[in-house]
Design a protein around this motif. Structure first.
Motif, mmCIF file in Angstrom:
data_model
loop_
_atom_site.group_PDB
_atom_site.id
_atom_site.type_symbol
_atom_site.label_atom_id
_atom_site.label_comp_id
_atom_site.label_asym_id
_atom_site.label_seq_id
_atom_site.Cartn_x
_atom_site.Cartn_y
_atom_site.Cartn_z
ATOM 1 N N LYS A 53 11.998 -4.070 -2.581
ATOM 2 C CA LYS A 53 10.707 -4.749 -2.610
ATOM 3 C C LYS A 53 10.443 -5.472 -1.291
ATOM 4 O O LYS A 53 11.351 -6.056 -0.704
ATOM 5 C CB LYS A 53 10.691 -5.811 -3.726
ATOM 6 N N ARG A 54 9.199 -5.441 -0.855
ATOM 7 C CA ARG A 54 8.810 -6.300 0.257
ATOM 8 C C ARG A 54 8.523 -7.678 -0.316
ATOM 9 O O ARG A 54 7.770 -7.818 -1.286
ATOM 10 C CB ARG A 54 7.579 -5.743 0.971
ATOM 11 N N ALA B 196 0.809 -1.218 0.000
ATOM 12 C CA ALA B 196 0.000 0.000 0.000
ATOM 13 C C ALA B 196 0.843 1.268 0.000
ATOM 14 O O ALA B 196 0.373 2.340 -0.374
ATOM 15 C CB ALA B 196 -0.932 -0.005 1.212
ATOM 16 N N ASN B 197 2.108 1.158 0.428
ATOM 17 C CA ASN B 197 2.991 2.321 0.492
ATOM 18 C C ASN B 197 4.006 2.345 -0.640
ATOM 19 O O ASN B 197 5.065 2.960 -0.517
ATOM 20 C CB ASN B 197 3.698 2.366 1.843
ATOM 21 N N SER B 198 3.709 1.678 -1.737
ATOM 22 C CA SER B 198 4.609 1.685 -2.891
ATOM 23 C C SER B 198 4.722 3.105 -3.444
ATOM 24 O O SER B 198 3.780 3.895 -3.403
ATOM 25 C CB SER B 198 4.093 0.744 -3.976
ATOM 26 N N ARG B 199 5.912 3.398 -3.965
ATOM 27 C CA ARG B 199 6.139 4.731 -4.535
ATOM 28 C C ARG B 199 7.384 4.700 -5.396
ATOM 29 O O ARG B 199 8.320 3.952 -5.126
ATOM 30 C CB ARG B 199 6.304 5.762 -3.420
ATOM 31 N N ILE B 200 7.393 5.528 -6.428
ATOM 32 C CA ILE B 200 8.594 5.738 -7.230
ATOM 33 C C ILE B 200 9.143 7.116 -6.879
ATOM 34 O O ILE B 200 8.447 8.125 -6.999
ATOM 35 C CB ILE B 200 8.292 5.632 -8.737
ATOM 36 N N TRP B 201 10.399 7.125 -6.443
ATOM 37 C CA TRP B 201 11.077 8.362 -6.087
ATOM 38 C C TRP B 201 12.033 8.762 -7.209
ATOM 39 O O TRP B 201 12.815 7.941 -7.678
ATOM 40 C CB TRP B 201 11.889 8.203 -4.807
ATOM 41 N N GLN B 202 12.013 10.008 -7.595
ATOM 42 C CA GLN B 202 12.983 10.544 -8.539
ATOM 43 C C GLN B 202 14.189 11.088 -7.768
ATOM 44 O O GLN B 202 14.069 11.479 -6.602
ATOM 45 C CB GLN B 202 12.356 11.670 -9.376
ATOM 46 N N LEU C 184 10.472 3.738 4.281
ATOM 47 C CA LEU C 184 9.820 2.424 4.387
ATOM 48 C C LEU C 184 8.499 2.510 5.138
ATOM 49 O O LEU C 184 8.262 1.770 6.107
ATOM 50 C CB LEU C 184 10.771 1.420 5.063
ATOM 51 N N GLY C 185 7.626 3.372 4.699
ATOM 52 C CA GLY C 185 6.325 3.506 5.330
ATOM 53 C C GLY C 185 5.556 2.196 5.322
ATOM 54 O O GLY C 185 5.456 1.530 4.300
ATOM 55 N N GLY C 186 5.020 1.821 6.486
ATOM 56 C CA GLY C 186 4.215 0.603 6.591
ATOM 57 C C GLY C 186 5.012 -0.667 6.792
ATOM 58 O O GLY C 186 4.433 -1.730 7.041
ATOM 59 N N ILE C 187 6.334 -0.594 6.700
ATOM 60 C CA ILE C 187 7.165 -1.788 6.882
ATOM 61 C C ILE C 187 7.386 -2.043 8.368
ATOM 62 O O ILE C 187 7.675 -1.126 9.139
ATOM 63 C CB ILE C 187 8.521 -1.625 6.153
#
Length: 273
Positions: A157-158, A32-38, A74-77
């Motif tokens: 990746k989780r 749910a906290n997946s994201r692509i960071w530039q 690592l939000g939610g991890i």
């Protein structure tokens, strides 16, 4: 190949090397906290800071980076989760989440290569450790191994735990949880699985399989396997050698013995891919 064509290739290669780096992106696959960071976003992250890493594992010297605490990304991890950091070249580091979430002692940081200020190459003819590099401060406090410093990181990746994904790696299930062989299996995951498969199981693309067709305990005599793990170049040398040595500080003698014990145990549990 004629001389003019060869010269043109050399000039083109030199031109590519002289071109400034372009920005990159980091793919965090965390449910749910997946994201692509530039790159630009990370360099402006509210927790970014200038960080000096003593005796950097990859550069073999002190290095200064712009870096963000990995825990901040690592939000939610949760500490019991399992992660995998995958590099541009396919290197896949298996990482327990708990050390990455530390805010004291050994701390994990994501170093970010600024295209305007590129890092030096890792060696002649090689790339730098960028665009993203997982580094540690005070690594000795947590017995952080060289395999926990993945560079050229493209994604984090989780994942399901290694034992669930690759049952061919498992020791005899009749062994107690605290058996030294099971402790050796945990050390294998931490120190070896990023580069080696065993019984064909694992995501590694670099080193040889450590059980098929033969386990190193079957062909290394006496204590030479331990010596090889401590300092590979002391036993055999070649220009493209990649295996790092594991010092007693990183892999204490008791841990090394349990790791070798796991390998010996797996001789009797060969499963052909």
């Amino acid at each position: 190949m004629d001389g003019d064509y060869l010269k043109a290739l050399i000039v083109f290669g030199a031109l590519l090397l002289s071109m400034p780096l372009s920005a990159a992106q980091l793919d965090l696959q965390l449910g749910a906290n997946s994201r692509i960071w530039q790159t630009e976003e990370l360099l402006k992250h509210p927790q970014v800071q200038t960080l000096t890493v003593k005796d950097d594992v990859s550069y073999k010297k002190d290095m200064t980076y712009r870096a963000v605490p990995v825990a901040a990304l690592l939000g939610g991890i949760k500490p019991e989760d399992h992660l995998q950091a995958v590099a541009l070249d396919g290197f896949a580091a298996e990482l327990a989440a708990a050390p990455l979430l530390n805010t004291q002692g050994s701390r994990a940081w994501l170093a970010i290569e600024d295209p305007a200020h590129p890092w030096p190459p890792l060696s002649a003819g090689k790339h730098s450790a960028g665009p993203f590099y997982l580094v540690w401060t005070d690594p000795q406090a947590g017995n952080i191994s060289p395999e926990q410093w993945p560079f050229e990181v493209a994604s984090i990746k989780r994942m399901a735990p290694v034992a669930e994904r690759f049952p061919a790696l498992l020791p005899d299930p009749a062994l107690k949880a605290d058996d030294p062989v099971n402790q050796g299996f945990a050390l294998f995951q931490k120190n070896c699985l990023a580069c080696h498969r065993l019984n064909g199981a694992g995501d590694a693309q670099f080193g040889p399989d450590l059980n098929i067709p033969y386990n190193p305990t079957e062909y290394f005599g006496a204590d030479f396997l331990k010596r090889y793990i401590r300092d590979p170049q002391s036993l055999r040398q070649w220009p493209q050698a990649k295996m790092p040595g594991f010092s007693a500080q990183v892999l204490p003698e008791e841990d090394l013995q349990m790791l070798v014990g796991y390998l010996k145990h797996m001789v009797g549990r060969k499963v052909k891919p």
